[in-house]
Design an enzyme around this catalytic site. Structure first.
Site, PDB file in Angstrom:
ATOM      1  N   ASP A   1       0.815  -1.220   0.000  1.00 44.03           N
ATOM      2  CA  ASP A   1       0.000   0.000   0.000  1.00 44.03           C
ATOM      3  C   ASP A   1       0.847   1.268   0.000  1.00 44.03           C
ATOM      4  OD1 ASP A   1       1.013  -0.083   2.538  1.00 44.03           O
ATOM      5  OD2 ASP A   1      -0.910   0.156   3.571  1.00 44.03           O
TER       6      ASP A   1
ATOM      7  N   LYS B   1      12.511  43.719  -6.851  1.00 41.86           N
ATOM      8  CA  LYS B   1      11.480  42.985  -7.595  1.00 41.86           C
ATOM      9  C   LYS B   1      10.176  42.970  -6.818  1.00 41.86           C
ATOM     10  CE  LYS B   1      12.092  38.511  -5.544  1.00 41.86           C
ATOM     11  NZ  LYS B   1      11.836  37.105  -5.648  1.00 41.86           N
TER      12      LYS B   1
END
Length: 315
Positions: free
Chosen positions: A41, A196
Site C-alpha cells: 500500500d 522585484k
C-alpha cells in the site's frame, strides 16, 4: 577515527546516496547497513541491519523531491534508531525542505518549517546539521542543537579559481542581501540588488537594479533556485543594463517545473550549484556546474562526534 568510547555510525537514506557515499569515503568509513522497502500500500518500512546500541549515529537525508517521501523516511529511520538504543541520533540535512514556509505569509497559513522541526525532535533526533537554511531564524524552531553550515565559502573558492575581473555580486531580492555581502566580501567585490515585486507564488517581476552593473561581470547568488523565474529574470535585466557576463550560483538546486528550460534560454553563462540535492540526469545541462559539499559535511560530522568546535566551519 579517534579513541572515543562510542562508535560513529553513518547511515544514508534515499534522497542523496551519491553524496552520502562521498562523505563516507572522505571520512574513511563504510555506510551503515539498512534497508528501505515499501509495503504493497506504499507504507515505508526500514530495517537497520547492524547493531547501533550505544553508538553515535549520523543519518544523511535531504528532504528534497519527493519531499514528503523523504521526510517520512527520515522520521521512520529516527524512530528505528531510537528503539535500537542509539546513544545519539544526529540528522544531516544538506537541504531542509519546507524551509520557505517559515512564517505566516497570510491569514490562516501554517508555519510548516516549525512543524518539521517539531516532528524531528518528537521522533527522537538529538541534533541537526544543515546547510544554508532559507531563513536563519529556523534555527530557533529547534530545542536541540543545530549546526548551520554555509555554502558561500565553496562558491567563493570556485569563482576565485576562474580569476574573473570587474565582479559585482548581485542579490536577486532584498532578502538575500546578507548572503550576497558574504560572497562579495570573499571576492572583494561590490554588491548590487534587484528590486522585484512578486504578484503571486513562483512569478517574479524585475523592477529596478540598485547598484552599478554596466561593464561588470555579475554574479547572482541565492540559497534556492526553484522554478528559476527570479534568477533568469534578474540575469536578463542585468544583461540589458550592460553587464558583460552574468553568472549565477546557489546552494540548493531544486530546479522544478520549467527551471531547466528557463536557464537554457536565459543570459546566464554558468549556473554554479552544490550537490546538497541530487540532480537527475535530465537536469544535468552544460550550463550547470556542480560543486561538492562533501568535505564540509564530513568535517562537521567528525567535529560533532569528537566533541570539537564546529564554529570554525561557519566562517
Amino acid at each position: 577515527m579517534s579513541d572515543c568510547q562510542h562508535q560513529l555510525k553513518l547511515f544514508a537514506l534515499n534522497s542523496n546516496m551519491k553524496l552520502a557515499k562521498e562523505i563516507a569515503e572522505v571520512m574513511g568509513i563504510e555506510l551503515g547497513k539498512c534497508s528501505v522497502s515499501r509495503f504493497s500500500d506504499g507504507e515505508i518500512q526500514i530495517n537497520i541491519e547492524e547493531s547501533i546500541r550505544g553508538d553515535d549515529v549520523f543519518v544523511i537525508q535531504s528532504t528534497s523531491v519527493p519531499v514528503n517521501e523523504h521526510l517520512m523516511e527520515l522520521l521512520i529511520m529516527i524512530d528505528a534508531l531510537k528503539r535500537a538504543s542509539a546513544r545519539t541520533i544526529n540528522i544531516v540535512m544538506p537541504y531542509y525542505g519546507y524551509a520557505r514556509q517559515d512564517r505566516k505569509a497570510r491569514s490562516r497559513n501554517p508555519i510548516t518549517a516549525k512543524l518539521v522541526a517539531n516532528l524531528l525532535e518528537t521522533a527522537g533526533a538529538s541534533r541537526v546539521i544543515t546547510l544554508d537554511l532559507h531563513a536563519p531564524q529556523i534555527q530557533g524552531f529547534f530545542d536541540i542543537p543545530i549546526d548551520h553550515l554555509m555554502g558561500v565559502p565553496i562558491l567563493a573558492d570556485y569563482f576565485k579559481s576562474k580569476q574573473l575581473e570587474d565582479i559585482v555580486v548581485v542579490s536577486p531580492d532584498h532578502g538575500g542581501v546578507t548572503r550576497a555581502r558574504k560572497l562579495a566580501d570573499r571576492l572583494k567585490a561590490p554588491i548590487a540588488i534587484i528590486d522585484k515585486r512578486r504578484p503571486k507564488p513562483n512569478v517574479a517581476e524585475v523592477m529596478n537594479i540598485v547598484g552599478q552593473v554596466a561593464g561588470k561581470t555579475a554574479i547572482l547568488i541565492d540559497d534556492i533556485i526553484d522554478t528559476a523565474g527570479t534568477i533568469t529574470l534578474a540575469a536578463n535585466a542585468l544583461a540589458e543594463s550592460g553587464a558583460k557576463e552574468v553568472y549565477a550560483c546557489c546552494t540548493h538546486p531544486v530546479l522544478s517545473g520549467p527551471a531547466i528550460e528557463r536557464i537554457q534560454s536565459s543570459k546566464i553563462k554558468e549556473l554554479v550549484v552544490t550537490n546538497s540535492i541530487a540532480l537527475p540526469e535530465e537536469k544535468k545541462i552544460d550550463k550547470i556546474v556542480k560543486l561538492s559539499v562533501r568535505p564540509l559535511i564530513a568535517e562537521a560530522i567528525t567535529r560533532v562526534y569528537e566533541m570539537k568546535s564546529v564554529s570554525v566551519l561557519f566562517d
